[in-house]
Design a protein around this motif. Structure first.
Motif, PDB file in Angstrom:
ATOM      1  N   PHE A  34     -27.627  -8.087 -30.207  1.00  0.00           N
ATOM      2  CA  PHE A  34     -26.459  -7.260 -30.002  1.00  0.00           C
ATOM      3  C   PHE A  34     -24.892  -8.027 -30.428  1.00  0.00           C
ATOM      4  O   PHE A  34     -23.911  -7.539 -30.377  1.00  0.00           O
ATOM      5  N   ALA A  35     -25.806  -9.049 -30.119  1.00  0.00           N
ATOM      6  CA  ALA A  35     -24.586  -9.911 -31.106  1.00  0.00           C
ATOM      7  C   ALA A  35     -24.569 -11.332 -31.588  1.00  0.00           C
ATOM      8  O   ALA A  35     -26.090 -11.817 -31.857  1.00  0.00           O
ATOM      9  N   VAL A  36     -24.056 -12.541 -31.943  1.00  0.00           N
ATOM     10  CA  VAL A  36     -24.401 -13.667 -33.190  1.00  0.00           C
ATOM     11  C   VAL A  36     -23.922 -15.279 -33.142  1.00  0.00           C
ATOM     12  O   VAL A  36     -22.394 -14.686 -31.794  1.00  0.00           O
ATOM     13  N   LEU A  37     -24.333 -15.669 -32.507  1.00  0.00           N
ATOM     14  CA  LEU A  37     -23.624 -16.658 -31.750  1.00  0.00           C
ATOM     15  C   LEU A  37     -23.092 -18.184 -32.745  1.00  0.00           C
ATOM     16  O   LEU A  37     -23.652 -18.343 -33.496  1.00  0.00           O
ATOM     17  N   SER A  38     -22.370 -18.407 -32.549  1.00  0.00           N
ATOM     18  CA  SER A  38     -21.330 -19.276 -32.754  1.00  0.00           C
ATOM     19  C   SER A  38     -22.231 -20.892 -32.852  1.00  0.00           C
ATOM     20  O   SER A  38     -23.476 -21.356 -32.632  1.00  0.00           O
ATOM     21  N   ASP A  39     -21.717 -21.714 -33.616  1.00  0.00           N
ATOM     22  CA  ASP A  39     -21.931 -22.887 -33.726  1.00  0.00           C
ATOM     23  C   ASP A  39     -21.759 -23.799 -32.738  1.00  0.00           C
ATOM     24  O   ASP A  39     -20.734 -23.365 -31.674  1.00  0.00           O
ATOM     25  N   PRO A  40     -21.916 -25.300 -31.572  1.00  0.00           N
ATOM     26  CA  PRO A  40     -21.306 -24.973 -30.546  1.00  0.00           C
ATOM     27  C   PRO A  40     -20.083 -25.733 -30.924  1.00  0.00           C
ATOM     28  O   PRO A  40     -19.037 -25.765 -31.802  1.00  0.00           O
ATOM     29  N   LEU A  41     -19.430 -24.814 -29.177  1.00  0.00           N
ATOM     30  CA  LEU A  41     -18.015 -25.595 -29.309  1.00  0.00           C
ATOM     31  C   LEU A  41     -18.376 -26.400 -28.003  1.00  0.00           C
ATOM     32  O   LEU A  41     -17.393 -27.564 -27.877  1.00  0.00           O
ATOM     33  N   LEU A  42     -19.865 -27.217 -26.824  1.00  0.00           N
ATOM     34  CA  LEU A  42     -19.658 -27.718 -26.049  1.00  0.00           C
ATOM     35  C   LEU A  42     -21.101 -28.472 -26.262  1.00  0.00           C
ATOM     36  O   LEU A  42     -22.052 -27.367 -26.667  1.00  0.00           O
ATOM     37  N   LEU A  43     -21.263 -29.471 -26.269  1.00  0.00           N
ATOM     38  CA  LEU A  43     -22.963 -29.970 -26.507  1.00  0.00           C
ATOM     39  C   LEU A  43     -23.426 -30.258 -25.429  1.00  0.00           C
ATOM     40  O   LEU A  43     -22.215 -31.421 -24.544  1.00  0.00           O
ATOM     41  N   GLU A  44     -23.910 -29.831 -24.365  1.00  0.00           N
ATOM     42  CA  GLU A  44     -24.512 -30.344 -22.524  1.00  0.00           C
ATOM     43  C   GLU A  44     -25.391 -31.220 -22.688  1.00  0.00           C
ATOM     44  O   GLU A  44     -26.683 -30.470 -23.557  1.00  0.00           O
ATOM     45  N   SER A  45     -25.530 -32.155 -21.745  1.00  0.00           N
ATOM     46  CA  SER A  45     -27.091 -32.833 -21.340  1.00  0.00           C
ATOM     47  C   SER A  45     -27.557 -31.758 -19.930  1.00  0.00           C
ATOM     48  O   SER A  45     -26.968 -31.813 -18.990  1.00  0.00           O
ATOM     49  N   TRP A  46     -28.953 -31.476 -20.164  1.00  0.00           N
ATOM     50  CA  TRP A  46     -28.990 -30.566 -18.735  1.00  0.00           C
ATOM     51  C   TRP A  46     -29.922 -31.559 -18.575  1.00  0.00           C
ATOM     52  O   TRP A  46     -31.177 -31.971 -18.987  1.00  0.00           O
ATOM     53  N   TYR A  47     -30.040 -31.660 -16.809  1.00  0.00           N
ATOM     54  CA  TYR A  47     -31.480 -32.993 -16.441  1.00  0.00           C
ATOM     55  C   TYR A  47     -31.414 -31.126 -14.658  1.00  0.00           C
ATOM     56  O   TYR A  47     -30.743 -30.116 -14.533  1.00  0.00           O
ATOM     57  N   TRP A  48     -32.660 -32.038 -14.254  1.00  0.00           N
ATOM     58  CA  TRP A  48     -33.388 -31.964 -13.761  1.00  0.00           C
ATOM     59  C   TRP A  48     -32.510 -32.852 -11.896  1.00  0.00           C
ATOM     60  O   TRP A  48     -34.033 -33.463 -12.407  1.00  0.00           O
ATOM     61  N   TYR A  49     -31.877 -31.360 -11.258  1.00  0.00           N
ATOM     62  CA  TYR A  49     -32.279 -32.583 -10.072  1.00  0.00           C
ATOM     63  C   TYR A  49     -32.948 -32.458  -8.877  1.00  0.00           C
ATOM     64  O   TYR A  49     -33.669 -31.171  -8.365  1.00  0.00           O
ATOM     65  N   SER A  50     -34.140 -33.176  -7.892  1.00  0.00           N
ATOM     66  CA  SER A  50     -34.748 -32.831  -6.633  1.00  0.00           C
ATOM     67  C   SER A  50     -34.631 -33.552  -5.836  1.00  0.00           C
ATOM     68  O   SER A  50     -34.198 -35.454  -6.064  1.00  0.00           O
ATOM     69  N   LEU A  51     -34.561 -32.946  -5.175  1.00  0.00           N
ATOM     70  CA  LEU A  51     -34.868 -33.843  -3.228  1.00  0.00           C
ATOM     71  C   LEU A  51     -36.302 -35.082  -3.968  1.00  0.00           C
ATOM     72  O   LEU A  51     -36.965 -35.348  -2.744  1.00  0.00           O
ATOM     73  N   ASP A  52     -37.713 -34.234  -4.000  1.00  0.00           N
ATOM     74  CA  ASP A  52     -38.612 -34.797  -4.767  1.00  0.00           C
ATOM     75  C   ASP A  52     -38.799 -35.708  -5.948  1.00  0.00           C
ATOM     76  O   ASP A  52     -38.142 -36.017  -7.033  1.00  0.00           O
ATOM     77  N   ASP A  53     -40.231 -36.100  -5.858  1.00  0.00           N
ATOM     78  CA  ASP A  53     -40.343 -37.237  -7.678  1.00  0.00           C
ATOM     79  C   ASP A  53     -40.523 -36.195  -8.246  1.00  0.00           C
ATOM     80  O   ASP A  53     -41.439 -35.928  -7.959  1.00  0.00           O
ATOM     81  N   VAL A  54     -40.040 -36.206  -9.082  1.00  0.00           N
ATOM     82  CA  VAL A  54     -40.622 -35.448 -10.371  1.00  0.00           C
ATOM     83  C   VAL A  54     -40.535 -35.757 -11.743  1.00  0.00           C
ATOM     84  O   VAL A  54     -40.426 -35.127 -12.797  1.00  0.00           O
ATOM     85  N   SER A  55     -40.812 -37.682 -11.240  1.00  0.00           N
ATOM     86  CA  SER A  55     -40.855 -38.147 -13.110  1.00  0.00           C
ATOM     87  C   SER A  55     -41.746 -38.026 -13.552  1.00  0.00           C
ATOM     88  O   SER A  55     -42.031 -38.165 -15.182  1.00  0.00           O
ATOM     89  N   ASP A  56     -42.892 -37.215 -13.081  1.00  0.00           N
ATOM     90  CA  ASP A  56     -44.490 -36.998 -13.805  1.00  0.00           C
ATOM     91  C   ASP A  56     -44.572 -35.781 -13.797  1.00  0.00           C
ATOM     92  O   ASP A  56     -45.492 -35.131 -14.394  1.00  0.00           O
TER      93      ASP A  56
END
Length: 377
Positions: free
Chosen positions: A67-89
């Motif tokens: 029901f809506a249309v998304l514009s071109d970006p206003l901001l560009l984010e870098s998403w990261y997964w933060y963890s108390l465990d080892d998630v390298s693999d």
């Protein structure tokens, strides 16, 4: 979500995203806007009733696209997964049964739900999010790197035991209801044009990610020592050394015209060369890492390409200036967001040398940065 959005003491909305939105509307004198803060379920109800015309910042998702249309970006984010465990693999499949910390109604929560996650520990603010994570209320957290770092610094949190994993670059924009778009059909195009000049580029790389891009240089350098590269480049250097500037300009205009019209003659001849065929094969075998590869002679003339480039003559471009004019050993461009493909791209330029080590040409590789970094998938 400081520093993107926050309420000032006078309860006005401020932050980078609001600043960008103000910048866009300054270029749209026929429109003005007002903002308010509301939980996501209420936003949906207001939009369906026609009481609001849009919402920001938001990531593209199927439920909103209805029901809506998304514009071109206003901001560009870098998403990261933060963890108390080892998630390298780890993969997303490995983590799907884990409880993840999220903020109520955020695009991270919507994205996780679309990936099959169902166990959430939800909080109402970024401060609560970081405090809960540092206290171990949940062992995993998905959030923007900028938001995370800003909150941790403000709270003086301890980061030594936290692992992080790159997930991806996420463009965030303004959703405009389709009802508003029907009433103002030119709005979204005008908005997107203005957003390009107003957007604050905030995509950064960790030292680990920068090293991942640098690691692409070694295999590229191996190919450039091959006879199938050196021989046609040396032949072209001899053939083109007396080519007049006017003739170079004429051929470059022909190439640009062929790109525009789709009536290929010169382009077809270049694409049929063995050099182009080999570059196209390397691009296909890269699993999406390379978006394009092309090679020029010492004069900046395109000799082979995996894709149709916008120009035939590269001698007036930044990579040629870095590699041939300034004789840099390698150039890795900053990340840029390409609106046409909605991809995050960089370029790696390398010198081509003969068996004596003398510079004879240049290779430029377009890199799809997300595919190169192989984030959490």
């Amino acid at each position: 979500m400081p520093p993107y959005l926050f309420e000032s003491p006078d309860q006005s909305l401020r932050g980078d995203a609001k600043h960008t939105l103000d910048c866009v509307f300054e270029q749209l004198p026929g429109y003005h806007f007002q903002t308010a803060i509301a939980p996501w379920p209420r936003v949906v109800r207001l939009a369906h009733r026609g009481d609001i015309d849009g919402w920001f910042l938001y990531v593209q998702n199927a439920s909103s696209d209805d029901f809506a249309v998304l514009s071109d970006p206003l901001l560009l984010e870098s998403w990261y997964w933060y963890s108390l465990d080892d998630v390298s693999d780890a993969t997303l499949e490995d983590l799907r049964d884990e409880t993840v910390l999220v903020m109520n109604g955020t695009y991270q929560a919507i994205w996780l739900q679309s990936q099959g996650f169902s166990e959430f520990f939800s909080v109402g603010s970024t401060d609560s999010l970081i405090r809960a994570f540092l206290a171990g209320r949940a062992r995993h957290l998905l959030v923007s790197e900028t938001v995370f770092n800003e909150a941790v610094a403000r709270l003086n949190g301890e980061l030594s035991a936290i692992n992080q994993r790159f997930v991806g670059f996420i463009p965030l924009g303004l959703y405009i209801t389709k009802a508003f778009s029907r009433e103002h059909p030119g709005f979204i195009g005008d908005f997107n044009t203005a957003a390009t000049g107003c957007r604050i580029e905030q995509v950064g790389l960790t030292a680990e990610n920068e090293q991942s891009l640098a690691n692409l240089v070694e295999p590229l350098s191996r190919w450039l020592a091959s006879d199938w590269v050196r021989e046609p480049v040396l032949l072209a250097n001899a053939r083109n050394q007396h080519l007049p500037p006017d003739e170079i300009s004429r051929i470059d205009r022909q190439w640009v015209d062929e790109v525009r019209t789709g009536d290929f003659d010169l382009i077809a001849e270049v694409l049929s060369r063995d050099l182009s065929t080999r570059l196209a094969l390397i691009r296909r075998q890269s699993q999406g890492v390379f978006s394009e590869l092309f090679i020029t002679d010492i004069h900046g003339i395109t000799l082979g390409t995996s894709n149709i480039t916008s120009d035939w003559f590269q001698g007036d471009e930044g990579p040629f200036d870095a590699i041939v004019t300034r004789r840099e050993p390698v150039q890795i461009d900053a990340i840029a967001y390409d609106e046409s493909t909605r991809q995050f791209l960089s370029q790696i330029a390398l010198p081509i040398r003969d068996t004596n080590g003398d510079l004879i040409g240049m290779l430029v590789a377009g890199v799809n940065v997300e595919n190169a970094l192989r984030g959490l998938q």
